[in-house]
Write an enzyme that holds these catalytic residues in place. Structure first.
Site, mmCIF file in Angstrom:
data_model
loop_
_atom_site.group_PDB
_atom_site.id
_atom_site.type_symbol
_atom_site.label_atom_id
_atom_site.label_comp_id
_atom_site.label_asym_id
_atom_site.label_seq_id
_atom_site.Cartn_x
_atom_site.Cartn_y
_atom_site.Cartn_z
ATOM 1 N N ILE A 4 48.400 6.321 14.404
ATOM 2 C CA ILE A 4 49.127 7.335 15.170
ATOM 3 C C ILE A 4 49.920 8.225 14.225
ATOM 4 C CG2 ILE A 4 51.011 7.638 16.854
ATOM 5 C CD1 ILE A 4 49.762 5.285 18.383
ATOM 6 N N THR B 250 55.318 18.586 8.741
ATOM 7 C CA THR B 250 53.992 18.244 8.226
ATOM 8 C C THR B 250 54.176 17.306 7.044
ATOM 9 O OG1 THR B 250 51.949 19.121 7.271
ATOM 10 C CG2 THR B 250 53.967 20.344 6.784
ATOM 11 N N GLY B 251 53.114 16.633 6.659
ATOM 12 C CA GLY B 251 53.206 15.701 5.530
ATOM 13 C C GLY B 251 52.654 14.346 5.923
ATOM 14 N N VAL B 252 53.076 13.329 5.227
ATOM 15 C CA VAL B 252 52.570 11.976 5.516
ATOM 16 C C VAL B 252 53.317 11.432 6.749
ATOM 17 C CG1 VAL B 252 52.364 9.622 4.631
ATOM 18 C CG2 VAL B 252 51.945 11.582 3.120
ATOM 19 N N GLY B 253 52.580 11.242 7.834
ATOM 20 C CA GLY B 253 53.188 10.853 9.109
ATOM 21 C C GLY B 253 54.061 9.611 8.999
ATOM 22 N N THR C 126 48.172 20.250 8.869
ATOM 23 C CA THR C 126 48.815 20.218 10.188
ATOM 24 C C THR C 126 49.476 21.570 10.447
ATOM 25 O OG1 THR C 126 49.215 17.861 10.137
ATOM 26 C CG2 THR C 126 50.784 19.141 11.406
HETATM 27 N N1 ASP Z 1 51.609 14.726 9.536
HETATM 28 C C1 ASP Z 1 50.195 14.581 9.723
HETATM 29 C C2 ASP Z 1 49.877 13.125 9.947
HETATM 30 O O1 ASP Z 1 50.380 12.291 9.225
HETATM 31 C C3 ASP Z 1 49.363 15.084 8.592
HETATM 32 C C4 ASP Z 1 49.789 16.368 7.954
HETATM 33 O O2 ASP Z 1 50.835 16.917 8.255
HETATM 34 O O3 ASP Z 1 49.028 16.847 7.099
HETATM 35 O O4 ASP Z 1 49.080 12.834 10.790
#
Ligand code: ASP
Length: 280
Positions: A183, A203-206, A154
């Site tokens: 989402i 960024t990371g796990v939404g 992201t």
């Molecule tokens: N945050 C993003 C999502 O969960 C993914 C990511 O940041 O890599 O859609």
């Protein structure tokens, strides 16, 4: 004037050294171009400019190079928060457009400022954004091999302009292999938020970012008088309590810059005209 950008995460175990160097070089070049742009543009215009460059770089999971979802389709989400006007706009799960962040920016003038799925695509088409496939051969290979190697890319930007105004923009292709209809946090105030005091992009796990309300919480804490560093400490401590996976970049109204990740290694670069920092 200050700017910080991110390109998600880099994993030594999943990705090659060449990819790391390519991301460092790309982020350095984009942060410099965006800083130059900031000299003559607002924080909001610059956040969109930077995120567009990141979306166009296939290295990242946003725009071109977005992850493919479990049903073989690419759905992208992006948002813009203008801290000066305190307005948020975004697109959720849009398909077949080149730069989702541009459509988020275009929506800023509407009363209805966050659009999803086909409605977002119809709006984009009606306003002259052509059909564009953001699929790359690399992502299709990863999808076919059922490998998540390319994930966590992201992109985002927080800009602080010469008038002291702040804006944040974030764009994603999602987690990869997700259920249709899932989402992301990237077009929510948990993943992207700003006001006159602070701007944050995550960024990371939404799911973790939404559960922790990461961006909104950091901004509200700074608004209520906490220092940016303390706001990051507290918010990341709370994220740890739920074993959350996230990274965030931020700038406050005093021009302080912060970046933090719950797990190594968020990919980021910042520049203030003199000092330059890139992830190692
Ligand atoms: N945050 C993003 C999502 O969960 C993914 C990511 O940041 O890599 O859609």
């Amino acid at each position: 004037m200050k700017i910080i950008i991110h390109g998600g995460f880099f994993s030594e175990s999943d990705q090659s050294h060449e990819v790391k160097v390519a991301k460092q070089d790309s982020l350095k070049s984009i942060v410099k171009k965006a800083f130059h742009y900031l000299e003559t543009h607002s924080a909001a215009e610059t956040a969109v400019f930077a995120v567009k460059l990141l979306e166009d770089d296939e290295l990242y999971n946003a725009g071109t190079g977005s992850q493919i979802q479990s049903d073989g389709k690419i759905r992208m989400s992006a948002s813009l928060m203008n801290g000066d006007t305190q307005k948020f706009s975004g697109v959720i799960n849009i398909q077949n457009v080149k730069n989702p962040v541009e459509i988020a920016e275009f929506l800023m003038k509407e009363d209805d400022r966050v659009l999803g799925d086909q409605g977002a695509k119809n709006y984009a088409t009606k306003n002259g954004f052509p059909d564009y496939s953001t699929e790359t051969a690399q992502r299709r290979r990863e999808f076919e091999e059922k490998s998540k190697n390319g994930g966590k890319g992201t992109v985002g930007c927080v800009a602080f302009d010469k008038r002291g105004k702040i804006a944040a923009a974030t764009s994603t292709g999602g987690k990869g292999f997700e259920l249709e209809g899932r989402i992301s946090d990237s077009a929510t105030v948990a993943g992207n938020f700003a006001n006159k005091f602070c701007g944050v992009s995550c960024t990371g796990v939404g799911e973790d970012i939404v559960s922790n309300a990461t961006a909104a919480k950091i901004v509200i804490r700074v608004t209520d008088g906490m220092s940016l560093a303390e706001a990051f400490d507290k918010t990341f401590a709370e994220l740890k309590e739920i074993d959350g996976f996230a990274g965030a970049i931020a700038i406050d109204h005093l021009g302080n810059i912060q970046h933090r990740d719950s797990h190594p290694t968020m990919v980021f670069a910042s520049f203030d005209g003199q000092q330059f920092e890139v992830f190692e």
